[in-house]
Scaffold this motif. Structure first.
Motif, PDB file in Angstrom:
ATOM      1  N   ALA A  26      20.572 -17.978 -31.140  1.00  0.00           N
ATOM      2  CA  ALA A  26      22.012 -18.192 -31.323  1.00  0.00           C
ATOM      3  C   ALA A  26      22.415 -19.545 -30.743  1.00  0.00           C
ATOM      4  O   ALA A  26      23.205 -20.285 -31.344  1.00  0.00           O
ATOM      5  N   GLY A  27      21.845 -19.878 -29.580  1.00  0.00           N
ATOM      6  CA  GLY A  27      22.112 -21.182 -28.992  1.00  0.00           C
ATOM      7  C   GLY A  27      21.636 -22.312 -29.884  1.00  0.00           C
ATOM      8  O   GLY A  27      22.297 -23.354 -29.994  1.00  0.00           O
ATOM      9  N   LEU A  28      20.492 -22.099 -30.535  1.00  0.00           N
ATOM     10  CA  LEU A  28      19.983 -23.094 -31.478  1.00  0.00           C
ATOM     11  C   LEU A  28      20.971 -23.296 -32.623  1.00  0.00           C
ATOM     12  O   LEU A  28      21.283 -24.433 -33.005  1.00  0.00           O
ATOM     13  N   GLY A  29      21.484 -22.193 -33.172  1.00  0.00           N
ATOM     14  CA  GLY A  29      22.453 -22.294 -34.271  1.00  0.00           C
ATOM     15  C   GLY A  29      23.710 -23.026 -33.854  1.00  0.00           C
ATOM     16  O   GLY A  29      24.245 -23.854 -34.605  1.00  0.00           O
ATOM     17  N   ILE A  30      24.201 -22.755 -32.644  1.00  0.00           N
ATOM     18  CA  ILE A  30      25.390 -23.447 -32.138  1.00  0.00           C
ATOM     19  C   ILE A  30      25.087 -24.926 -31.927  1.00  0.00           C
ATOM     20  O   ILE A  30      25.903 -25.799 -32.242  1.00  0.00           O
ATOM     21  N   SER A  31      23.903 -25.220 -31.394  1.00  0.00           N
ATOM     22  CA  SER A  31      23.511 -26.606 -31.153  1.00  0.00           C
ATOM     23  C   SER A  31      23.477 -27.426 -32.438  1.00  0.00           C
ATOM     24  O   SER A  31      23.889 -28.585 -32.460  1.00  0.00           O
ATOM     25  N   ALA A 153      12.129 -27.184 -25.253  1.00  0.00           N
ATOM     26  CA  ALA A 153      13.122 -27.794 -26.130  1.00  0.00           C
ATOM     27  C   ALA A 153      14.336 -26.890 -26.310  1.00  0.00           C
ATOM     28  O   ALA A 153      15.487 -27.331 -26.205  1.00  0.00           O
ATOM     29  N   LEU A 154      14.092 -25.588 -26.555  1.00  0.00           N
ATOM     30  CA  LEU A 154      15.206 -24.676 -26.792  1.00  0.00           C
ATOM     31  C   LEU A 154      16.052 -24.497 -25.532  1.00  0.00           C
ATOM     32  O   LEU A 154      17.279 -24.407 -25.610  1.00  0.00           O
ATOM     33  N   LYS A 155      15.416 -24.458 -24.379  1.00  0.00           N
ATOM     34  CA  LYS A 155      16.179 -24.309 -23.135  1.00  0.00           C
ATOM     35  C   LYS A 155      17.005 -25.563 -22.844  1.00  0.00           C
ATOM     36  O   LYS A 155      18.135 -25.474 -22.366  1.00  0.00           O
ATOM     37  N   THR A 156      16.438 -26.732 -23.135  1.00  0.00           N
ATOM     38  CA  THR A 156      17.186 -27.974 -22.971  1.00  0.00           C
ATOM     39  C   THR A 156      18.407 -27.986 -23.889  1.00  0.00           C
ATOM     40  O   THR A 156      19.502 -28.400 -23.491  1.00  0.00           O
ATOM     41  N   MET A 157      18.217 -27.507 -25.116  1.00  0.00           N
ATOM     42  CA  MET A 157      19.324 -27.437 -26.073  1.00  0.00           C
ATOM     43  C   MET A 157      20.438 -26.535 -25.568  1.00  0.00           C
ATOM     44  O   MET A 157      21.620 -26.831 -25.738  1.00  0.00           O
ATOM     45  N   MET A 158      20.081 -25.429 -24.947  1.00  0.00           N
ATOM     46  CA  MET A 158      21.090 -24.500 -24.440  1.00  0.00           C
ATOM     47  C   MET A 158      21.964 -25.173 -23.382  1.00  0.00           C
ATOM     48  O   MET A 158      23.182 -25.007 -23.377  1.00  0.00           O
ATOM     49  N   VAL A 159      21.344 -25.933 -22.486  1.00  0.00           N
ATOM     50  CA  VAL A 159      22.099 -26.607 -21.423  1.00  0.00           C
ATOM     51  C   VAL A 159      23.055 -27.647 -22.011  1.00  0.00           C
ATOM     52  O   VAL A 159      24.244 -27.704 -21.657  1.00  0.00           O
ATOM     53  N   ALA A 298      27.558 -35.124 -25.255  1.00  0.00           N
ATOM     54  CA  ALA A 298      26.668 -33.957 -25.167  1.00  0.00           C
ATOM     55  C   ALA A 298      26.668 -33.179 -26.479  1.00  0.00           C
ATOM     56  O   ALA A 298      25.623 -32.675 -26.918  1.00  0.00           O
ATOM     57  N   GLY A 299      27.837 -33.083 -27.119  1.00  0.00           N
ATOM     58  CA  GLY A 299      27.912 -32.402 -28.406  1.00  0.00           C
ATOM     59  C   GLY A 299      27.091 -33.106 -29.465  1.00  0.00           C
ATOM     60  O   GLY A 299      26.360 -32.468 -30.241  1.00  0.00           O
ATOM     61  N   LEU A 300      27.200 -34.426 -29.521  1.00  0.00           N
ATOM     62  CA  LEU A 300      26.409 -35.204 -30.478  1.00  0.00           C
ATOM     63  C   LEU A 300      24.922 -35.065 -30.193  1.00  0.00           C
ATOM     64  O   LEU A 300      24.111 -34.881 -31.113  1.00  0.00           O
ATOM     65  N   VAL A 301      24.564 -35.140 -28.913  1.00  0.00           N
ATOM     66  CA  VAL A 301      23.157 -35.030 -28.531  1.00  0.00           C
ATOM     67  C   VAL A 301      22.609 -33.642 -28.871  1.00  0.00           C
ATOM     68  O   VAL A 301      21.473 -33.509 -29.336  1.00  0.00           O
ATOM     69  N   ALA A 302      23.418 -32.593 -28.658  1.00  0.00           N
ATOM     70  CA  ALA A 302      22.969 -31.231 -28.965  1.00  0.00           C
ATOM     71  C   ALA A 302      22.591 -31.093 -30.430  1.00  0.00           C
ATOM     72  O   ALA A 302      21.539 -30.530 -30.770  1.00  0.00           O
TER      73      ALA A 302
END
Length: 469
Positions: A26-31, A153-159, A298-302
């Motif tokens: 779900a975090g991936l989808g939001i990212s 990678a996925l954990k970094t994306m969540m942060v 941060a939004g752009l980077v995500a």
């Protein structure tokens, strides 16, 4: 002998299993999507007025909800890293699989190049630095993190995504007290448009032209199934992850759509390059505006970071099946598709040197809408041709739901032409040219003749590797 070759081939092309539960998915989808809340969507207000854009946003939200529900069923049935490509190949064969995969690839290859240009603009406003050196640094750093491993990678994306979400919610809380319905309709009806009203100041043509901008609020959420082979329990985790992401994105879309224009006026928001920041400054929240300006990065980077993940898994799957050069699907000791990360990154960096972020985003939307139509069609055909196939999750509404997604995706495709014929024409030319690679070469070099054969090979190789370990 053939089975031995298959085992050796697939042993070099394995992703790490069990790295992602449904929350990470779900975090991936939001990212994938979150940068769209910060900028881009609001230009649709300039095309259609607030009321017209509201209609566009409702239509595109409906399209994405129907598409996500359809993808949830197919991802539980066919948990493969190819996502939409795998679904289409299952029911439409190699040609349908490639054409779907190519459309997704155009979306996912061009979007990071466009986003890194916007990242450059953000770093310039904050640090006074922009240009190729900034683009190169972001590509190198974030591809390197992906090479280290999917879990990292996925954990970094969540942060990173959490920071972006905080910025959106903090902005909404700050603006809610300044909301005034009159601000939503402060764009004067156009004297040149027949039937223009306060609600639709640019008529129905504006609604049509605003559809691509409404997509920016949800664009790329469909990439969650690309992580299927790395999920802990794909049949349950992927549907929960993609539906959870979509529900949250609907919530953030409502916040930015209503509160920004409602607090500072539709006319200003429709022209703003940093709508959250401008709305905060307009309402006297300058300190928070400065913080949000930083967190917008941060939004752009995500989104940049997560879409790199998405394109690598798609290219991995297409390459493993033989649609693309097979070296692209080789995985490292950490079970990451190194070449599928690096090669598109180099090409994306070269594309970013054009500086035309808006054009590339328009082209990405064309690729997206083509893929949506083909994925929705895949759901319908799977229901018709393979009704007895095991479905751990079933789409509410069945074929009617995917039928709505199919129709709306075709309408959205024409919306790109209404806004930017150049982006539409360039993408169609690119799509046709890339298709020639398949018809002239790769169709004769596929690893397996059918999707079932490929999946059987993958499952067998995985079991044998587990037995060896």
């Amino acid at each position: 002998m053939k089975n031995k070759i298959d085992e050796e081939y697939l042993a070099k092309r394995q992703l790490k299993k069990g790295t992602a539960g449904w929350m990470l998915l779900a975090g991936l989808g939001i990212s994938y999507v979150i940068s769209g809340d910060f900028a881009g969507w609001n230009f649709g207000i300039a095309e259609a007025g607030w009321g017209g854009f509201l209609i566009s946003a409702i239509l595109m939200a409906l399209m994405y909800v129907c598409l996500v529900l359809s993808l949830a069923e197919m991802s539980a049935m066919i948990p493969a890293a190819g996502g939409g490509y795998s679904f289409a190949r299952q029911v439409m064969g190699p040609i349908g699989g490639f054409l779907t995969g190519l459309a997704i690839l155009i979306e996912y290859a061009l979007a990071p190049a466009a986003i890194v240009i916007f990242i450059g603009a953000a770093t310039e406003s904050l640090l006074g630095v922009n240009g190729p050196i900034v683009y190169a640094i972001f590509y190198i750093v974030f591809i390197a993190i992906h090479v280290l491993g999917a879990g990292e990678a996925l954990k970094t994306m969540m942060v990173i995504s959490a920071l972006a979400v905080f910025a959106i919610i903090a902005t909404a809380i700050a603006l809610i007290g300044d909301f005034n319905t009159a601000n939503l309709f402060n764009i004067a009806p156009s004297a040149d448009v027949v039937g223009a009203t306060e609600f639709l100041p640019f008529g129905w043509h504006g609604v049509w032209a605003a559809l691509p901008f409404a997509m920016w609020l949800f664009l790329a959420v469909e990439g969650v199934p690309l992580a299927a082979e790395e999920a802990k329990n794909p049949a349950k985790d992927v549907p929960k992850g993609i539906i959870g992401a979509m529900m949250f994105l609907l919530f953030t879309a409502v916040l930015v759509l209503f509160l920004l224009a409602g607090a500072s006026g539709a006319e200003m928001i429709g022209k703003s390059t940093v709508p959250l920041v401008d709305a905060l400054n307009f309402t006297g929240n300058e300190t928070l505006g400065t913080i949000v300006n930083v967190l917008a990065l941060a939004g752009l980077v995500a989104s940049f970071f997560s879409i790199i993940y998405g394109y690598s898994r798609l290219i991995f799957a297409l390459s493993r099946a033989g649609y693309l050069p097979q070296f692209l699907s080789l995985t490292s000791k950490r079970k990451t598709p190194t070449w599928a990360l690096i090669v598109p990154g180099v090409l994306g960096f070269l594309a970013s040197l054009s500086g035309e972020g808006d054009l590339m985003l328009g082209m990405a939307v064309v690729g997206a809408t083509i893929s949506y139509a083909l994925m929705a069609l895949s759901h319908i055909l799977l229901r018709v041709k393979q009704p007895d196939m095991k479905r751990p999750y079933k789409t509410p509404g069945g074929m009617a739901t995917s039928g709505v997604a199919l129709v709306l995706s075709l309408i959205a495709l024409t919306g790109v032409y209404a806004f930017d014929p150049r982006a539409f024409n360039y993408t169609i030319i690119l799509y046709v040219v890339c298709s020639l690679y398949f018809f002239l070469y790769s169709k004769n070099h596929l690893v397996a003749k059918t999707a079932q054969e490929e999946f059987a090979m993958i499952e067998k190789a995985e079991k044998e590797l587990e037995h060896e370990l």
